[in-house]
Design an enzyme around this catalytic site. Sequence first.
Site: not given
Ligand code: 5GP
Length: 351
Positions: A185, A187, A190
């Site tokens: 959660g 991301g 996300c």
């Molecule tokens: P960020 O660095 O952008 O905050 O987070 C990256 C991470 O978000 C990814 O490695 C993956 O675990 C998660 N993530 C990527 N796409 C999605 C999505 O569509 N839904 C959710 N719940 N998590 C995502």
Amino acid sequence: MRIEEDLKLDFKDVLIRPKRSTLSTRKDVDISRSFKFKHSKEKFEGVPIVAANMDGVGTMDMARAFHKDGNGLSVALTKHYDKDVLVEFFKSKAAANAWYSIGTAERDLEKLQAVLKDLKKEVVTPINRICLDVANGYSQAFIDYVKTIRDLFPNCLLMAGNVVTGEMTEELILSGADIVKVGIGPGSVCTTRKMTGIGYPQLSAVIECADAAHGLGGHVCSDGGCTVPGDIAKAFGGGADFVMLGGMLSGHDESEMKVIEKDGEKFVEFYGMSSSTAMDKHSGGVANYRASEGKTVHVPYRGSVENTLQDVLGGLRSTCTYVGAKRLKELSKRTSFIRVSQQLNTVFGNG
Ligand code: 5GP
């Protein structure tokens, strides 16, 4: 129903207290780590920051840029490359810094086995790092799948997740994972917390899962929620062995996405891998029994990833200097977090 009253923290809820130090310059700080892993006995040498297996981030161009730069970062490739493209890539030296990503779909394993079969003839860089990734690592089927992959690839470094609690981290390590990926959660693209109400503040998840993993000789990768270099330092300070970045590495030349011009400004599309954009692109749309748990945004175009990496790595070196950690390995031991008040938090955000 039960309510847990223990305090749980996100990166934005804390700062790191500076400590007396004998370091005079950040040049003296070593931010690489060397690990040997529990099951595979594989070794890792390098900066333990991993580009997420997302479109626009976990790309082959990103791996080539990291390899050329010699910075020791690695890339979890998105699982949507075609077999032949993967075979060609794994014949190149740039693949040394890459993780092969799979989900639990049968076709993912079939593709991996087909790639390995084709590579046998002419392998330059063996596939020795696998990132096994599902949104929810809490099912028995997932645990069984981790065991299957471990049995099939006994010598491969295996990173598996995602989970956010100590008991499930232990379960995954005992089932064959070398590294457990932590984060549900947080991301940047996300929407799981909004769509399902499920989640766990990321810093507490990292602290608790790292403690559980280290007790068993395992490792953890903090995945998601880093928006500025200081968040990466907080994740390492909380005990993460690796940190995975999505949004922070999006919007670059290496994203393999087209640059969009809007009102004289340049943007690149960035979307969650469970967003309707990703599902339209890779799975023929959102299946009718599920909802999208990711969103699509336009991030400012930022040129080469080299410039961003300078900030990321410079920030991390600077954190180490502030707390007197000559090596990244010492950062967690030298970290005292200070809780910031809600008011400070709102006024200064993550800045
Ligand atoms: P960020 O660095 O952008 O905050 O987070 C990256 C991470 O978000 C990814 O490695 C993956 O675990 C998660 N993530 C990527 N796409 C999605 C999505 O569509 N839904 C959710 N719940 N998590 C995502």
